[in-house]
Design a protein around this motif. Structure first.
Motif, mmCIF file in Angstrom:
data_model
loop_
_atom_site.group_PDB
_atom_site.id
_atom_site.type_symbol
_atom_site.label_atom_id
_atom_site.label_comp_id
_atom_site.label_asym_id
_atom_site.label_seq_id
_atom_site.Cartn_x
_atom_site.Cartn_y
_atom_site.Cartn_z
ATOM 1 N N ALA A 175 0.831 -1.206 0.000
ATOM 2 C CA ALA A 175 0.000 0.000 0.000
ATOM 3 C C ALA A 175 0.863 1.252 0.000
ATOM 4 O O ALA A 175 0.587 2.223 -0.717
ATOM 5 N N ALA A 176 1.925 1.216 0.794
ATOM 6 C CA ALA A 176 2.818 2.380 0.874
ATOM 7 C C ALA A 176 3.465 2.649 -0.475
ATOM 8 O O ALA A 176 3.490 3.790 -0.952
ATOM 9 N N ALA A 177 3.983 1.578 -1.094
ATOM 10 C CA ALA A 177 4.650 1.736 -2.393
ATOM 11 C C ALA A 177 3.681 2.265 -3.445
ATOM 12 O O ALA A 177 4.075 3.003 -4.354
ATOM 13 N N ALA A 178 2.397 1.910 -3.308
ATOM 14 C CA ALA A 178 1.385 2.375 -4.262
ATOM 15 C C ALA A 178 0.930 3.807 -3.976
ATOM 16 O O ALA A 178 0.090 4.354 -4.693
ATOM 17 N N GLY A 179 1.483 4.401 -2.914
ATOM 18 C CA GLY A 179 1.175 5.804 -2.633
ATOM 19 C C GLY A 179 -0.038 6.034 -1.769
ATOM 20 O O GLY A 179 -0.522 7.170 -1.658
ATOM 21 N N LYS A 231 -7.494 2.557 1.831
ATOM 22 C CA LYS A 231 -8.900 2.229 2.075
ATOM 23 C C LYS A 231 -9.061 0.966 2.922
ATOM 24 O O LYS A 231 -10.172 0.492 3.131
ATOM 25 N N ALA A 232 -7.940 0.411 3.383
ATOM 26 C CA ALA A 232 -8.016 -0.805 4.205
ATOM 27 C C ALA A 232 -8.630 -0.484 5.569
ATOM 28 O O ALA A 232 -8.725 0.680 5.973
ATOM 29 N N ASP A 233 -9.061 -1.543 6.260
ATOM 30 C CA ASP A 233 -9.614 -1.347 7.609
ATOM 31 C C ASP A 233 -8.518 -0.902 8.562
ATOM 32 O O ASP A 233 -7.366 -1.305 8.414
ATOM 33 N N PRO A 234 -8.894 -0.089 9.549
ATOM 34 C CA PRO A 234 -7.895 0.308 10.557
ATOM 35 C C PRO A 234 -7.348 -0.925 11.278
ATOM 36 O O PRO A 234 -8.098 -1.851 11.574
ATOM 37 N N VAL A 235 -6.035 -0.920 11.514
ATOM 38 C CA VAL A 235 -5.385 -2.044 12.190
ATOM 39 C C VAL A 235 -4.962 -1.578 13.582
ATOM 40 O O VAL A 235 -4.249 -0.572 13.710
#
Lengths: 472, 210
Positions: free
Chosen positions: B135-139, B155-159
């Motif tokens: 996700a980080a690499a995708a910005g 847009k992932a769920d909070p961890v």
């Protein structure tokens, strides 16, 4: 009462206040700190923070300062690098202002923090010892709870003599079996790290035990504890015993006379109780250990000297394969090639890991009557000025100089490469230090970690060699 | 007692460093330790990865491209911050603008140094970190909510993540640890010393040398 380990006894006996928050690792406490060693590189900002708040040292006598990281080892008396000179001048101004005991740069007690602590008797069993240096693990060899901290934590220790810490889990590393005479604590430590990984002991306090540890002199116990940080643990421990007491007896800052006897009686109570439980156990059979050589850029990337450079294509675990590829590219090694015979351009014998008199003897025993190979630059940097003087009394300096080694003044030198002892890109060094990280011995430099005997053998051969072939 | 920037919620880009054992020598090479200031160290962060020996930027290195030049978060492989205790590694990250570090395992001294400087150290399972690295690499923007103890990647769920309650409180309020210890525990420290003096008098050289 529940049987307790050495670590638990040291922890319990220093709790000023329980801070709760018990997670899986056992929560936090405010620990009393008995001793603090100060060096020129990690302390300037700690003193700045004290001064900014108008604070003093709570107990100046519990600190010991020395310059070791940035100093030159070619000479004493002058410092060519203006930045290093100003850093050392800042330390000297700070120790004057805050009345910190100081082992002067040109004095007989100067040396690497982790060598002079034990040598002066500043390091004692049953104490908590901190220093702005990760290899503070070394002092655990005396049965002290000793760990590296950052500059902000140092400032707290100076002002409050106490520090918030998280309680660690415990790991017992048992050394059994008989080792080859040319297998040293350094080889054992590297083999352990290769087995459990560079973060294999994170969150744990490691206690070394077993017959082979009991039989070890303090120097080797210190090497074991010193390298514990390379397995990710801040704490390595050996229970204090008669060997420990014999080392401490009569040292300048150690308790004397009747007080020493009282201290020994107290230290006797620190050993782990029979039946004390550890969270993890690792057993190492020393009969299976060969002299070790690191091939990569993390200390766990280590193999027996008879092995071949790993082939990433044969490593199935993806992250390990990537790590191996990256390391081999940096190290300039060919997969599948034997480690033996890898040419070296430099040899460094010294550091807080292997800069003690026993280490210099091991190197001199290999060097005796031989010559450093042409094209190899080999330097020997005693861990302290007292070690240097002891070596000179034994004539080790003459053996090493005669063989073509440079004989230096003490300091961290090419272990941290903050002075002018450093590799150039692509230089390859057989080193008795503790870290083979990228750039650790100089940007682009390539480090192979090994014992002093192995490093001396590499110097003579001009390439990685098996020290066992250099003894009669 | 406030001296650090209080940490509540931070949102920004995350630099992905999918590599194990990024030690503090990589984060802040030893030769820069001769500097005794703690400000302005950001330009030396990851120096030998970011720059060629001639000082030009290494093309393709994560910190050399927008939007990762001044990341709010670093996501890394296991054992990030291992090795040397140098707090300069944390000050250098601070100089870059980093406020949180996420990895499956962190160097322990580095971990404590983060807490002392308003950077939140977050340890998560390897699979979670692997997803966050992508996700980080995708910005994807990252949000670290210290109040709620969650980290959200895009847009992932909070961890949820763990942190010792007192450390969390100190970060939320920007408290200075030394002030806190002295204000709360000076009496307890003195009481401890009185007890230890009786059991281990040899630890009090000032009693005999004064």
């Amino acid at each position: 009462m529940k049987p307790r380990t050495l670590y638990e006894k040291l922890w319990d006996s220093h709790v000023v206040a329980d801070l709760g928050g018990a997670d899986a690792a056992g929560g936090e406490a405010l620990l009393y700190i008995d001793r603090h060693i100060v060096h020129e590189v990690s302390s300037p900002q700690s003193f700045v923070a004290l001064r900014a708040r108008g604070r003093r040292l709570r107990r100046p006598e519990t600190h010991l300062a020395v310059a070791d990281h940035a100093i030159p080892t070619r000479q004493r008396g002058t410092i060519d690098d203006p930045l290093a000179a100003s850093q050392i001048a800042e330390l000297e101004a700070n120790v004057r202002e805050f009345a910190v005991p100081y082992a002067a740069l040109d004095g007989p007690e100067q040396g690497i923090v982790h060598v002079i602590g034990p040598e002066t008797g500043f390091t004692l069993p049953g104490t908590t010892i901190v220093c702005g240096d990760s290899h503070t693990t070394t002092h655990g060899a005396f049965g002290a709870l000793a760990f590296g901290i950052g500059a902000s934590e140092q400032s707290t220790v100076m002002a409050a003599q106490a520090l918030r810490q998280t309680r660690a889990r415990t790991m017992k590393v048992e050394l059994v079996g008989t080792r080859h005479p040319l297998v040293f604590a350094k080889d054992i430590a590297l083999a352990l790290i290769a087995r459990i990984g560079a973060n294999g002991a994170v969150g744990h306090a490691v206690e070394y035990a077993g017959p082979a540890v009991s039989a070890m002199a303090m120097a080797e116990r210190m090497t074991l504890c010193n390298m514990t940080i390379e397995a990710g643990s801040r704490i390595g421990l050996v229970a204090p015993d008669e060997t420990t007491y014999a080392f401490i007896r009569g040292r300048r800052l150690a308790p004397q006379g009747e007080l020493f006897a009282r201290a020994c009686a107290y230290w006797d109570t620190l050993r782990s109780d029979p039946g004390a439980a550890y969270d993890r156990h690792v057993t190492i059979d020393l009969a299976e250990i060969e002299p070790q050589v690191s091939w990569g850029t993390s200390p766990n990337q280590t193999l027996p000297v008879s092995a071949r450079v790993p082939d990433p294509a044969q490593i199935t675990e993806p992250s390990q394969r990537r790590e191996a590829e990256k390391a081999l590219a940096y190290m300039g090694l060919t997969p599948g090639a034997p480690l033996l015979g890898t040419p070296v351009s430099h040899v460094f014998i010294g550091s807080c890991t292997n800069g003690r008199i026993e280490d210099l003897r091991a190197a001199a025993a290999i060097a005796l009557g031989r010559k450093v190979a042409p094209g190899v630059r080999a330097i020997v940097v005693p861990g302290s000025m007292a070690t240097r003087a002891a070596a000179e009394r034994e004539g080790l300096d003459r053996i090493l100089i005669e063989a073509g080694f440079e004989w230096r003044f003490s300091g961290c030198s090419m272990c941290v490469a903050m002075n002018d002892d450093r590799l150039s890109p692509q230089d390859r060094c057989a080193s008795t230090s503790n870290r083979n990280f990228e750039g650790r011995q100089g940007a682009g430099g390539r480090t192979h970690l090994m014992s002093p005997a192995m490093a001396a053998a590499a110097a003579i051969a001009g390439h990685i060699a098996d020290a066992r072939e250099y003894v009669a | 007692m406030t001296s650090l920037t209080p940490f509540t919620t931070v949102t920004g880009h995350a630099a992905a460093m999918p590599e194990e054992n990024i030690d503090t020598d990589i984060i802040f090479p030893a030769r820069f330790l001769l500097l005794t200031a703690r400000d302005g160290l950001g330009r030396h962060a990851f120096h030998d990865r970011r720059y060629h020996p001639d000082g030009t930027e290494v093309a393709g290195y994560v910190l050399n491209a927008e939007p990762f030049r001044a990341p709010a978060v670093i996501v890394a492989g296991a054992n990030f911050g291992s090795g040397s205790s140098r707090e300069q590694a944390v000050w250098a990250l601070q100089g870059l603008g980093v406020r949180a570090v996420i990895a499956p395992a962190l160097g322990e001294i580095f971990h404590n140094n983060c807490l002392r400087n308003g950077i939140v150290p977050i340890i998560l399972p390897p699979a979670t970190v692997a997803a966050m690295l992508e996700a980080a690499a995708a910005g994807a923007p990252f949000t670290v909510d210290l109040e709620g103890q969650t980290v959200t990647a895009g847009k992932a769920d909070p961890v949820p993540f763990a942190i010792a309650p007192e450390r969390r409180l100190a970060l939320l309020n920007g408290w200075d640890e030394t002030d806190l210890v002295l204000a709360r525990f000076e009496g307890a420290i003195a009481a401890f010393e009185a007890g230890q003096r009786r059991i281990q008098p040899w630890l009090y050289p000032e009693d005999t040398t004064a």
